[in-house]
Design a protein around this motif. Sequence first.
Motif, mmCIF file in Angstrom:
data_model
loop_
_atom_site.group_PDB
_atom_site.id
_atom_site.type_symbol
_atom_site.label_atom_id
_atom_site.label_comp_id
_atom_site.label_asym_id
_atom_site.label_seq_id
_atom_site.Cartn_x
_atom_site.Cartn_y
_atom_site.Cartn_z
ATOM 1 N N THR A 78 0.816 -1.228 0.120
ATOM 2 C CA THR A 78 0.012 -0.006 -0.101
ATOM 3 C C THR A 78 0.914 1.327 -0.079
ATOM 4 O OG1 THR A 78 -0.026 0.157 2.314
ATOM 5 C CG2 THR A 78 -1.831 -1.602 1.135
ATOM 6 N N ALA A 79 0.259 2.388 -0.265
ATOM 7 C CA ALA A 79 1.079 3.585 -0.298
ATOM 8 C C ALA A 79 1.790 3.964 1.043
ATOM 9 C CB ALA A 79 0.059 4.892 -0.587
ATOM 10 N N ASP A 80 0.660 3.544 2.070
ATOM 11 C CA ASP A 80 1.381 3.913 3.526
ATOM 12 C C ASP A 80 2.598 2.831 3.792
ATOM 13 O OD1 ASP A 80 -0.233 5.523 4.207
ATOM 14 O OD2 ASP A 80 -1.695 4.128 5.552
ATOM 15 N N GLN A 81 2.488 1.760 3.539
ATOM 16 C CA GLN A 81 3.563 1.013 3.436
ATOM 17 C C GLN A 81 4.815 1.148 3.020
ATOM 18 O OE1 GLN A 81 1.802 -2.829 2.353
ATOM 19 N NE2 GLN A 81 1.751 -3.513 4.573
ATOM 20 N N GLU A 102 24.060 20.100 10.610
ATOM 21 C CA GLU A 102 23.018 21.312 10.507
ATOM 22 C C GLU A 102 22.274 21.645 9.352
ATOM 23 O OE1 GLU A 102 26.562 21.256 10.974
ATOM 24 O OE2 GLU A 102 26.556 21.467 12.839
ATOM 25 N N MET A 103 22.708 20.848 8.379
ATOM 26 C CA MET A 103 22.223 21.056 6.753
ATOM 27 C C MET A 103 21.281 20.120 6.567
ATOM 28 S SD MET A 103 23.300 24.040 5.990
ATOM 29 C CE MET A 103 22.880 24.215 4.448
ATOM 30 N N SER A 104 21.599 18.787 6.770
ATOM 31 C CA SER A 104 20.874 17.575 6.289
ATOM 32 C C SER A 104 19.691 17.003 7.406
ATOM 33 C CB SER A 104 21.859 16.359 6.214
ATOM 34 O OG SER A 104 22.888 16.690 5.349
ATOM 35 N N LYS A 105 18.767 17.135 6.431
ATOM 36 C CA LYS A 105 17.403 16.657 7.652
ATOM 37 C C LYS A 105 16.226 15.973 6.545
ATOM 38 C CE LYS A 105 15.584 21.337 7.645
ATOM 39 N NZ LYS A 105 15.073 22.584 8.492
ATOM 40 N N VAL A 106 15.296 15.418 7.052
ATOM 41 C CA VAL A 106 14.104 14.953 6.552
ATOM 42 C C VAL A 106 13.147 16.413 6.382
ATOM 43 C CG1 VAL A 106 12.017 13.643 6.388
ATOM 44 C CG2 VAL A 106 14.259 12.532 6.949
ATOM 45 N N ALA A 107 13.096 17.149 5.075
ATOM 46 C CA ALA A 107 12.464 18.472 5.394
ATOM 47 C C ALA A 107 10.877 18.287 4.960
ATOM 48 C CB ALA A 107 13.172 19.166 4.207
ATOM 49 N N VAL A 108 10.592 16.938 4.137
ATOM 50 C CA VAL A 108 9.180 16.895 4.025
ATOM 51 C C VAL A 108 8.778 15.788 4.597
ATOM 52 C CG1 VAL A 108 7.354 16.890 2.220
ATOM 53 C CG2 VAL A 108 9.272 18.467 1.994
ATOM 54 N N ASP A 109 7.375 15.761 5.350
ATOM 55 C CA ASP A 109 7.145 14.302 6.028
ATOM 56 C C ASP A 109 5.747 14.739 6.047
ATOM 57 O OD1 ASP A 109 6.972 12.018 7.299
ATOM 58 O OD2 ASP A 109 8.039 12.582 9.167
ATOM 59 N N ASP A 110 4.844 14.022 4.914
ATOM 60 C CA ASP A 110 3.640 14.337 4.675
ATOM 61 C C ASP A 110 2.930 12.942 4.322
ATOM 62 O OD1 ASP A 110 0.817 15.183 4.255
ATOM 63 O OD2 ASP A 110 1.639 16.567 2.999
ATOM 64 N N LYS A 111 2.621 12.123 5.363
ATOM 65 C CA LYS A 111 2.024 10.892 5.094
ATOM 66 C C LYS A 111 0.669 10.991 4.420
ATOM 67 C CE LYS A 111 1.816 6.253 7.090
ATOM 68 N NZ LYS A 111 2.245 5.425 8.260
ATOM 69 N N ALA A 112 0.108 12.075 4.763
ATOM 70 C CA ALA A 112 -1.462 12.095 4.222
ATOM 71 C C ALA A 112 -1.144 12.291 2.659
ATOM 72 C CB ALA A 112 -2.083 13.454 4.822
ATOM 73 N N SER A 113 -0.361 13.109 2.132
ATOM 74 C CA SER A 113 -0.362 13.010 0.664
ATOM 75 C C SER A 113 0.990 12.164 0.128
ATOM 76 C CB SER A 113 0.259 14.410 0.254
ATOM 77 O OG SER A 113 1.493 14.735 0.863
ATOM 78 N N HIS A 114 1.369 11.233 1.194
ATOM 79 C CA HIS A 114 2.363 10.369 0.746
ATOM 80 C C HIS A 114 3.503 10.780 0.038
ATOM 81 C CE1 HIS A 114 -1.500 7.718 1.010
ATOM 82 N NE2 HIS A 114 -0.442 7.030 2.124
ATOM 83 N N THR A 115 3.936 11.966 0.595
ATOM 84 C CA THR A 115 5.194 12.617 0.167
ATOM 85 C C THR A 115 6.247 12.702 1.186
ATOM 86 O OG1 THR A 115 3.613 13.931 -1.634
ATOM 87 C CG2 THR A 115 6.129 14.748 -0.957
#
Length: 223
Positions: A78-81, A102-115
């Motif tokens: 599934t998309a969630d998996q 200081e620079m590297s990070k997970v910048a977008v974490d939007d499970k609702a849109s699966h992005t």
Amino acid sequence: MKKIIFAMMLIFPMMGMAQNTWEAPQNKDKQTKTETTERTSLFEKTTKVIDAKYLAGAVPVVNGNVVFTLDKDVPGMTADQIYDKVRDVLAEVVAEPNQVKEMSKVAVDDKASHTVGARLSEWLVFRKSALSLDQTLFNYQLIAKVSDGHLHLTMERMGYLYEMDRTDTKGMETKAEEWITDEWALNKKGNKLSKYSGKFRCKTIDRKDNIFGRVCKALGVNY
């Protein structure tokens, strides 16, 4: 009779000496040829074989921008998996020791849109020894958009900061579009790497393969 035998005994050693004297120049000549061949081989140019994955077409340009894309069907998930597994890999990449914390990070974490997306600033090492270190700071983004049974992952907005801390010469700040494309990093025939930008192209492709390969492994699909 004794005189005849004595004379023959004198002749035979001389014949043996003459034969040895004749053979010696032949052996010397053979040795000289061997030594000459060995010396010549030291100066013969060897052709370096370049892996085709670094040559023409290896760096795709989309609408003027360098974009590496991984489009994969992931049957049975599934998309969630898919989202969870891809996010885990991006989180691992962000935590690697070659990253600028200081620079590297997970910048977008939007499970609702699966992005899910990460912004990375890391060190790519070209050559390392006890006396020297040749490396560049590599900046880029990873953006994953998933749906049921499918992943679309891109590596884009790539740039390099090279030797910016040196005082004896000016460093280099450039984008992938102006440095690692076929136009910049290959000769006109497309079969040789540029002396300067070639190493950036190879290391970038290696890094892309590393990350995309890890994502595919996590999803249980071939890269």
